[in-house]
Motif scaffolding. Structure first.
Motif, short mmCIF file in Angstrom:
data_model
loop_
_atom_site.label_atom_id
_atom_site.label_comp_id
_atom_site.label_asym_id
_atom_site.label_seq_id
_atom_site.Cartn_x
_atom_site.Cartn_y
_atom_site.Cartn_z
N ASP A 93 2.57 2.80 -5.75
CA ASP A 93 2.82 3.55 -6.68
C ASP A 93 4.25 3.86 -7.57
O ASP A 93 4.49 3.61 -8.74
CB ASP A 93 2.43 5.08 -6.38
N ARG A 102 0.68 7.77 1.52
CA ARG A 102 1.39 6.80 0.74
C ARG A 102 2.37 7.70 -0.19
O ARG A 102 2.22 8.93 -0.40
CB ARG A 102 0.51 6.25 -0.18
N ARG A 128 0.95 -1.05 -0.01
CA ARG A 128 -0.06 0.18 -0.13
C ARG A 128 0.81 1.26 0.04
O ARG A 128 0.72 2.31 -0.59
CB ARG A 128 -0.95 -0.01 1.31
N GLN A 165 3.98 8.62 -3.58
CA GLN A 165 3.58 9.12 -5.17
C GLN A 165 4.74 9.22 -5.89
O GLN A 165 5.66 9.90 -5.43
CB GLN A 165 2.54 10.17 -5.07
N LEU A 166 4.66 8.73 -7.11
CA LEU A 166 5.88 8.70 -8.04
C LEU A 166 5.82 10.14 -8.67
O LEU A 166 4.79 10.21 -9.45
CB LEU A 166 5.94 7.71 -8.90
N ASN A 186 1.83 11.80 0.02
CA ASN A 186 0.73 12.10 0.09
C ASN A 186 0.19 12.36 1.30
O ASN A 186 -0.21 11.44 2.27
CB ASN A 186 -0.26 11.30 -0.86
N ALA A 197 5.59 0.34 -10.91
CA ALA A 197 6.14 1.03 -12.19
C ALA A 197 7.43 -0.15 -12.86
O ALA A 197 7.04 -0.53 -13.95
CB ALA A 197 6.45 2.38 -12.28
#
Length: 480
Positions: A94, A169, A90, A171-172, A164, A98
């Motif tokens: 992100d 979490r 979780r 974030q890229l 965030n 990838a």
């Protein structure tokens, strides 16, 4: 707890370590073997020397075995991520998703397509075209390594992200920064060169066992394979040591606690810093004693100069508390496992030096002007035993990488304790650990047994149906 001192975190960590180590037995080996087989087939395409075609076919069988087992162990490793580390997924999904998606959709796609073409088209393409297929397969395996290591390098040194504030979490924000992570481009050469070395040592070792069988029709094949493996293992052992030195420079910058632990340093060293060969470590009381030291050498290893002191773990621990106490509290323990890192580093570097020495001696005994290696049975036995040595060295290196990140799972952002799945139980983890361990033993046994059978049959063995047309769409398959 089950009353036996087991906890969810410790069992989850053990399972991650077990699945990673077993997977890492086969991944570097298959990457290296694919690369060396590609070189063999290229030599055949250029020189038209049939022994190199025979070598490509024979060692290609070993490559295919390791490739297959590596895929299965990798699936198990990903499965345990979902079972035990859902909070990590979780938090990191992100970013982590990838490179793994690219690895599966691009790199593994290249591997799987070209390995299939390569396997079944030995007599259907010109030598150069067929060699292109194994080169594409080899490139695919190395691309897979890049994307996997990109994800791991983010865990070691996070770049190109933001937190965030609503979800908490990662974030890229900059995929380019993830790919350009300096950790990635320090660790990748070290891992890849060690992979080439691993495969080379196995080729040399198995060839030594082949020579001990003293079959005249196989002598030239195994002698050529032996020299090929010895030259490759010597070259890549030297290059791997150089790449490891470059990686160490980055570790000193990004993870000083890891570096201090690999050298067993609790107190700041004097200037110049001595290098400790061996010592007794008291991890509980954060003390070291009984050091056998070489004056000034650590300054050379760490900074490439004759001066410079190295911070000890005690000093670094205080700095980490000052930096992270507001976020993680004053009771956080930032000391990494010093005994594991100290001895793992010495095992890894010692094995690299051993491979250099054994390869050099083997080349001297097998040189063309005075080829006496078959008269030195002990040397062939040593080379045969050394088959297992690089796997130990690779595991020791991975121990340094992963244990040295403690207590973080994502360095400076997320701890191991935070990452464990809230639904995991001791009973479930204990059961799955037992099942996984048994499965890995079986897979490892299959790999060793089939490799031994391949060596036993030799390079010129043909199965009963090998001369038959195996094309299911050939006209002969439908009768007259």
């Amino acid at each position: 707890m089950l009353g036996v001192g087991l906890s969810i975190v410790s069992l989850a960590r053990f399972q991650f370590a077990m699945t990673t180590v077993f997977h890492f037995f086969f991944v570097p080996f298959s990457i290296g073997m694919g690369f060396l087989v590609a070189i063999m087939e290229t030599i055949y395409a250029v020189k038209k020397d049939k022994v190199y075609l025979d070598m490509a076919k024979f060692w290609g069988k070993i490559f295919l075995l390791s490739f297959a087992v590596g895929i299965v162990t990798g699936i198990i490793q990903e499965f345990q991520f979902g079972m035990n580390w859902s909070e990590y997924s979780r938090f990191m999904g992100d970013v982590f998703g990838a490179p793994l998606a690219i690895e599966a959709l691009l790199a593994f796609f290249i591997e799987s397509v070209f390995i299939g073409i390569w396997m079944f088209t030995w007599d259907r393409f010109k030598p150069g075209v067929h060699a292109f297929m194994i080169w594409m397969t080899s490139i695919g395996t190395m691309l897979s390594a890049i994307w996997i290591l990109a994800a791991n390098s983010f865990m070691q040194h996070p770049t190109g992200f933001k937190i965030n504030n609503t979800t908490g979490r990662i974030q890229l924000t900059d995929f380019g920064a993830v790919v350009a992570n300096p950790q990635l481009w320090r660790v990748f050469p070290h891992v890849i060169l060690a992979a080439f070395m691993t495969a080379a040592v196995v080729i040399a070792g198995m060839s030594a066992w082949g020579l001990l069988r003293k079959k005249k029709n196989e002598n030239h094949f195994f002698k050529t394979s032996l020299r090929f493996g010895l030259w490759a293992s010597l070259i890549f052992a030297i290059l791997s040591a150089g790449a490891g030195d470059l990686q160490t420079q980055q570790i000193i910058k990004d993870q000083p606690m890891k570096f201090a632990a690999t050298e067993g340093i609790y107190k700041d060293t004097k200037d110049p810093a001595p290098w400790t060969i061996v010592e007794l470590i008291d991890a509980k009381n954060h003390k070291a004693s009984g050091q056998i030291e070489v004056p000034g050498v650590l300054s050379i290893l760490a900074y490439h100069r004759l001066s410079g002191s190295v911070k000890g773990m005690d000093t670094i621990n205080k700095e980490l508390h000052a930096k992270y106490d507001k976020q993680f509290g004053k009771n956080m323990n930032y000391y990494v496992p010093p005994k594991t890192l100290f001895w793992s580093f010495r095992v890894m570097t010692g094995i690299d030096a051993l491979i250099m020495l054994v390869s050099f001696v083997g080349l001297i005994f097998s040189r063309k002007k005075k080829d006496t290696i078959e008269n030195h049975k002990w040397m062939l036995v040593v080379l045969g035993i050394c088959i297992w040595v690089p796997f130990i060295g690779n595991s020791a290196g991975w121990f340094i990488t992963e244990f040295g990140r403690y207590p973080w799972i994502v360095y400076g952002l997320f701890t191991i304790a935070q990452a464990v799945s809230p639904t995991s139980t001791v009973a479930n983890l204990l059961f799955s650990n037992i099942i996984y361990f048994a499965l890995f033993l079986f897979l490892g046994g299959v790999m060793v047994w089939y490799s031994r059978q391949t060596l036993h049959h030799g390079p010129y063995f043909e199965e009963a149906d090998s001369k038959q047309n195996v094309d299911p769409f050939a006209k002969e398959a439908f009768g007259k």
